[in-house]
Write a protein that holds these residues in place. Structure first.
Motif, PDB file in Angstrom:
ATOM      1  N   SER A 125       0.827  -1.207   0.000  1.00 28.20           N
ATOM      2  CA  SER A 125       0.000   0.000   0.000  1.00 28.20           C
ATOM      3  C   SER A 125       0.861   1.256   0.000  1.00 28.20           C
ATOM      4  O   SER A 125       0.557   2.244  -0.681  1.00 28.20           O
ATOM      5  CB  SER A 125      -0.932   0.009   1.221  1.00 28.20           C
ATOM      6  OG  SER A 125      -1.913  -0.987   1.118  1.00 28.20           O
ATOM      7  N   VAL A 126       1.951   1.220   0.780  1.00 25.37           N
ATOM      8  CA  VAL A 126       2.859   2.371   0.838  1.00 25.37           C
ATOM      9  C   VAL A 126       3.528   2.596  -0.515  1.00 25.37           C
ATOM     10  O   VAL A 126       3.628   3.725  -1.002  1.00 25.37           O
ATOM     11  CB  VAL A 126       3.919   2.157   1.943  1.00 25.37           C
ATOM     12  CG1 VAL A 126       5.005   3.211   1.846  1.00 25.37           C
ATOM     13  CG2 VAL A 126       3.263   2.187   3.316  1.00 25.37           C
ATOM     14  N   VAL A 127       3.959   1.500  -1.136  1.00 23.21           N
ATOM     15  CA  VAL A 127       4.584   1.613  -2.457  1.00 23.21           C
ATOM     16  C   VAL A 127       3.579   2.176  -3.463  1.00 23.21           C
ATOM     17  O   VAL A 127       3.911   3.030  -4.303  1.00 23.21           O
ATOM     18  CB  VAL A 127       5.108   0.245  -2.922  1.00 23.21           C
ATOM     19  CG1 VAL A 127       5.557   0.309  -4.380  1.00 23.21           C
ATOM     20  CG2 VAL A 127       6.265  -0.204  -2.036  1.00 23.21           C
ATOM     21  N   ALA A 128       2.314   1.714  -3.362  1.00 28.52           N
ATOM     22  CA  ALA A 128       1.294   2.181  -4.293  1.00 28.52           C
ATOM     23  C   ALA A 128       1.004   3.670  -4.123  1.00 28.52           C
ATOM     24  O   ALA A 128       0.707   4.376  -5.083  1.00 28.52           O
ATOM     25  CB  ALA A 128       0.005   1.379  -4.106  1.00 28.52           C
ATOM     26  N   SER A 129       1.110   4.149  -2.875  1.00 30.05           N
ATOM     27  CA  SER A 129       0.793   5.559  -2.617  1.00 30.05           C
ATOM     28  C   SER A 129       1.840   6.498  -3.202  1.00 30.05           C
ATOM     29  O   SER A 129       1.529   7.620  -3.609  1.00 30.05           O
ATOM     30  CB  SER A 129       0.667   5.809  -1.109  1.00 30.05           C
ATOM     31  OG  SER A 129       1.934   5.769  -0.480  1.00 30.05           O
ATOM     32  N   ARG A 130       3.107   6.071  -3.217  1.00 25.36           N
ATOM     33  CA  ARG A 130       4.202   6.873  -3.765  1.00 25.36           C
ATOM     34  C   ARG A 130       4.185   8.290  -3.214  1.00 25.36           C
ATOM     35  O   ARG A 130       4.310   9.272  -3.953  1.00 25.36           O
ATOM     36  CB  ARG A 130       4.128   6.907  -5.303  1.00 25.36           C
ATOM     37  CG  ARG A 130       4.291   5.551  -5.950  1.00 25.36           C
ATOM     38  CD  ARG A 130       4.203   5.627  -7.447  1.00 25.36           C
ATOM     39  NE  ARG A 130       4.360   4.319  -8.063  1.00 25.36           N
ATOM     40  CZ  ARG A 130       4.294   4.093  -9.367  1.00 25.36           C
ATOM     41  NH1 ARG A 130       4.097   5.106 -10.205  1.00 25.36           N
ATOM     42  NH2 ARG A 130       4.441   2.880  -9.845  1.00 25.36           N
ATOM     43  N   SER A 131       4.014   8.396  -1.899  1.00 24.96           N
ATOM     44  CA  SER A 131       3.941   9.715  -1.287  1.00 24.96           C
ATOM     45  C   SER A 131       4.747   9.732   0.000  1.00 24.96           C
ATOM     46  O   SER A 131       5.042   8.687   0.594  1.00 24.96           O
ATOM     47  CB  SER A 131       2.482  10.076  -0.980  1.00 24.96           C
ATOM     48  OG  SER A 131       1.964   9.246   0.041  1.00 24.96           O
ATOM     49  N   TRP A 132       5.092  10.947   0.433  1.00 18.76           N
ATOM     50  CA  TRP A 132       5.833  11.070   1.693  1.00 18.76           C
ATOM     51  C   TRP A 132       4.964  10.657   2.868  1.00 18.76           C
ATOM     52  O   TRP A 132       5.460  10.154   3.872  1.00 18.76           O
ATOM     53  CB  TRP A 132       6.331  12.500   1.867  1.00 18.76           C
ATOM     54  CG  TRP A 132       5.233  13.533   1.964  1.00 18.76           C
ATOM     55  CD1 TRP A 132       4.683  14.243   0.949  1.00 18.76           C
ATOM     56  CD2 TRP A 132       4.570  13.965   3.158  1.00 18.76           C
ATOM     57  NE1 TRP A 132       3.706  15.086   1.413  1.00 18.76           N
ATOM     58  CE2 TRP A 132       3.621  14.943   2.776  1.00 18.76           C
ATOM     59  CE3 TRP A 132       4.688  13.631   4.503  1.00 18.76           C
ATOM     60  CZ2 TRP A 132       2.783  15.577   3.680  1.00 18.76           C
ATOM     61  CZ3 TRP A 132       3.856  14.265   5.415  1.00 18.76           C
ATOM     62  CH2 TRP A 132       2.919  15.225   5.013  1.00 18.76           C
ATOM     63  N   ARG A 133       3.630  10.836   2.732  1.00 24.99           N
ATOM     64  CA  ARG A 133       2.742  10.412   3.810  1.00 24.99           C
ATOM     65  C   ARG A 133       2.769   8.899   3.962  1.00 24.99           C
ATOM     66  O   ARG A 133       2.739   8.363   5.074  1.00 24.99           O
ATOM     67  CB  ARG A 133       1.314  10.891   3.533  1.00 24.99           C
ATOM     68  CG  ARG A 133       1.123  12.379   3.741  1.00 24.99           C
ATOM     69  CD  ARG A 133      -0.304  12.784   3.462  1.00 24.99           C
ATOM     70  NE  ARG A 133      -0.668  12.551   2.068  1.00 24.99           N
ATOM     71  CZ  ARG A 133      -1.853  12.788   1.547  1.00 24.99           C
ATOM     72  NH1 ARG A 133      -2.831  13.262   2.325  1.00 24.99           N
ATOM     73  NH2 ARG A 133      -2.106  12.572   0.280  1.00 24.99           N
ATOM     74  N   GLY A 134       2.841   8.208   2.825  1.00 26.23           N
ATOM     75  CA  GLY A 134       2.951   6.754   2.891  1.00 26.23           C
ATOM     76  C   GLY A 134       4.206   6.317   3.618  1.00 26.23           C
ATOM     77  O   GLY A 134       4.199   5.367   4.406  1.00 26.23           O
ATOM     78  N   ALA A 135       5.312   7.041   3.381  1.00 32.56           N
ATOM     79  CA  ALA A 135       6.566   6.714   4.065  1.00 32.56           C
ATOM     80  C   ALA A 135       6.449   6.935   5.571  1.00 32.56           C
ATOM     81  O   ALA A 135       7.005   6.172   6.375  1.00 32.56           O
ATOM     82  CB  ALA A 135       7.693   7.563   3.490  1.00 32.56           C
ATOM     83  N   LEU A 136       5.705   7.975   5.960  1.00 41.90           N
ATOM     84  CA  LEU A 136       5.501   8.230   7.391  1.00 41.90           C
ATOM     85  C   LEU A 136       4.695   7.108   8.043  1.00 41.90           C
ATOM     86  O   LEU A 136       4.991   6.678   9.152  1.00 41.90           O
ATOM     87  CB  LEU A 136       4.805   9.575   7.582  1.00 41.90           C
ATOM     88  CG  LEU A 136       5.626  10.826   7.259  1.00 41.90           C
ATOM     89  CD1 LEU A 136       4.778  12.081   7.458  1.00 41.90           C
ATOM     90  CD2 LEU A 136       6.876  10.883   8.144  1.00 41.90           C
ATOM     91  N   TRP A 137       3.655   6.637   7.320  1.00 43.79           N
ATOM     92  CA  TRP A 137       2.863   5.524   7.861  1.00 43.79           C
ATOM     93  C   TRP A 137       3.715   4.263   7.966  1.00 43.79           C
ATOM     94  O   TRP A 137       3.587   3.498   8.916  1.00 43.79           O
ATOM     95  CB  TRP A 137       1.645   5.266   6.979  1.00 43.79           C
ATOM     96  CG  TRP A 137       0.623   6.354   6.999  1.00 43.79           C
ATOM     97  CD1 TRP A 137       0.154   7.058   5.929  1.00 43.79           C
ATOM     98  CD2 TRP A 137      -0.044   6.885   8.154  1.00 43.79           C
ATOM     99  NE1 TRP A 137      -0.758   7.994   6.342  1.00 43.79           N
ATOM    100  CE2 TRP A 137      -0.912   7.907   7.702  1.00 43.79           C
ATOM    101  CE3 TRP A 137      -0.004   6.597   9.519  1.00 43.79           C
ATOM    102  CZ2 TRP A 137      -1.722   8.635   8.562  1.00 43.79           C
ATOM    103  CZ3 TRP A 137      -0.813   7.326  10.381  1.00 43.79           C
ATOM    104  CH2 TRP A 137      -1.657   8.323   9.907  1.00 43.79           C
ATOM    105  N   ALA A 138       4.595   4.057   6.999  1.00 41.37           N
ATOM    106  CA  ALA A 138       5.492   2.905   7.050  1.00 41.37           C
ATOM    107  C   ALA A 138       6.421   3.000   8.256  1.00 41.37           C
ATOM    108  O   ALA A 138       6.691   1.998   8.929  1.00 41.37           O
ATOM    109  CB  ALA A 138       6.310   2.807   5.761  1.00 41.37           C
ATOM    110  N   ALA A 139       6.916   4.204   8.538  1.00 43.79           N
ATOM    111  CA  ALA A 139       7.784   4.404   9.704  1.00 43.79           C
ATOM    112  C   ALA A 139       7.021   4.121  10.999  1.00 43.79           C
ATOM    113  O   ALA A 139       7.567   3.519  11.943  1.00 43.79           O
ATOM    114  CB  ALA A 139       8.329   5.831   9.707  1.00 43.79           C
ATOM    115  N   LEU A 140       5.746   4.530  11.053  1.00 44.25           N
ATOM    116  CA  LEU A 140       4.937   4.252  12.236  1.00 44.25           C
ATOM    117  C   LEU A 140       4.733   2.748  12.410  1.00 44.25           C
ATOM    118  O   LEU A 140       4.825   2.225  13.533  1.00 44.25           O
ATOM    119  CB  LEU A 140       3.589   4.959  12.117  1.00 44.25           C
ATOM    120  CG  LEU A 140       2.643   4.793  13.320  1.00 44.25           C
ATOM    121  CD1 LEU A 140       3.254   5.408  14.580  1.00 44.25           C
ATOM    122  CD2 LEU A 140       1.285   5.435  13.022  1.00 44.25           C
ATOM    123  N   ALA A 141       4.467   2.054  11.301  1.00 41.76           N
ATOM    124  CA  ALA A 141       4.305   0.600  11.374  1.00 41.76           C
ATOM    125  C   ALA A 141       5.595  -0.068  11.825  1.00 41.76           C
ATOM    126  O   ALA A 141       5.576  -1.002  12.639  1.00 41.76           O
ATOM    127  CB  ALA A 141       3.882   0.054  10.010  1.00 41.76           C
TER     128      ALA A 141
END
Length: 307
Positions: free
Chosen positions: A109-125
């Motif tokens: 999902s993070v890869v699909a989003s291709r956004s900095w917000r996705g990277a932040l959610w990945a860091a939280l996970a």
């Protein structure tokens, strides 16, 4: 019930499907001492194939082509995902296993989003997973988490991501649930010999067969039916966000059905991953990759009827 009422009730039905799925996993935990993880996987896949193949025959009788390359890739990833997951359940609590497992689809999902917000959610996970591992491994005692079990859960996460990729490819190349049903057959053929060698005649005990059937119905048949209906009536984003609640529901199922009490630190880790999953899916929007075994069924729905 009118169409509007059915649409409004869909989120509740999706949650019920998740509850059934985790209840099936809880039944599997009780079955593992009798037939081992491989036996549980084989029983689930065999009975799931029995349930799904009649649906696939409808398309096959209409002359649907079979892409065996996609079927085998799909079936092998399905079998590996389930083996790793049930090997993990043998050693660590249900809520922890599911939480780590969903990081595989979360990464997609993070890869699909291709956004900095996705990277932040990945860091939280990642923080949540670190809290899970650290809280369990550093303190010892009855609350410690088995490192081998954690490794198996990571393997399940990797294979779940592979499963989604192969499921979408199979769904795109074959109509209806043909790919999914045949993948179940392939998974059964791969796991049954190992299960037979390890569990022996225990696999044929009536009570074991009954529980294996219950696992298949709770973990596959009921969720598939509910989510197939939901995918016809809900936005993909809403559906995926609800599915991101799986870790929290799994933790509750483990507590209620298996008396698996978690430390506050482990609970925080599960909460962080759950929030990250919801956030990542919301950020990805319609690019979100469904974090469920029913990825192939979504492809069937898209091919049969617009949402």
């Amino acid at each position: 019930m009118g169409n509007d009422s059915r649409v409004a009730a869909m989120p509740l039905f999706v949650i019920i499907g998740l509850i059934c799925q985790e209840a099936g996993a809880a039944v599997a935990v009780g079955l593992i001492p009798d037939v081992g993880p491989w036996g549980v996987v084989a029983l689930r896949l065999v009975f799931s194939a029995v349930v799904l193949m009649p649906l696939a025959f409808v398309s096959l009788r209409r002359g649907a082509a079979i892409s065996w390359r996609h079927v085998f890739a799909f079936g092998l990833s399905l079998a590996a995902m389930n083996v790793f997951f049930y090997l993990a359940l043998e050693r660590i609590p249900l809520g922890v296993a599911v939480t780590i497992e969903v990081t595989g689809p979360l990464v997609l999902s993070v890869v699909a989003s291709r956004s900095w917000r996705g990277a932040l959610w990945a860091a939280l996970a990642a923080t949540g997973v670190a809290v899970l591992g650290g809280s369990g491994l550093l303190h010892g005692g009855s609350s410690s988490l088995d490192p081998v079990g954690l490794a198996f859960a990571v393997g399940a996460a990797v294979m779940w991501a592979a499963y989604i990729v192969t499921a979408r490819a199979a769904g795109a190349s074959m109509p209806g649930v043909v790919g999914l049903a045949l993948a179940m057959v392939v998974g059964s053929v791969v796991t049954l010999p190992v299960a037979g060698a390890l569990a022996g005649s225990a696999l044929l005990k009536p009570e074991v067969l009954a529980l294996g059937f219950a696992v298949a119905v709770l973990s596959s048949a009921i969720p598939y039916g509910i989510e197939l209906s939901a995918l016809r009536r809900m936005k993909a984003e809403t559906f995926a966000i609800l599915l991101a609640l799986a870790p929290a529901i799994a933790a509750l199922a483990g507590l209620v059905l298996l008396d698996q009490r978690l430390t506050w630190a482990i609970s925080v880790g599960i909460a962080l991953v759950t929030v990250a999953g919801v956030g990542a899916v919301a950020s990805a929007g319609r690019k979100a990759v469904p974090a469920v075994e029913e990825a192939a069924i979504e492809m069937a729905v898209e091919g049969d009827e617009p949402r």
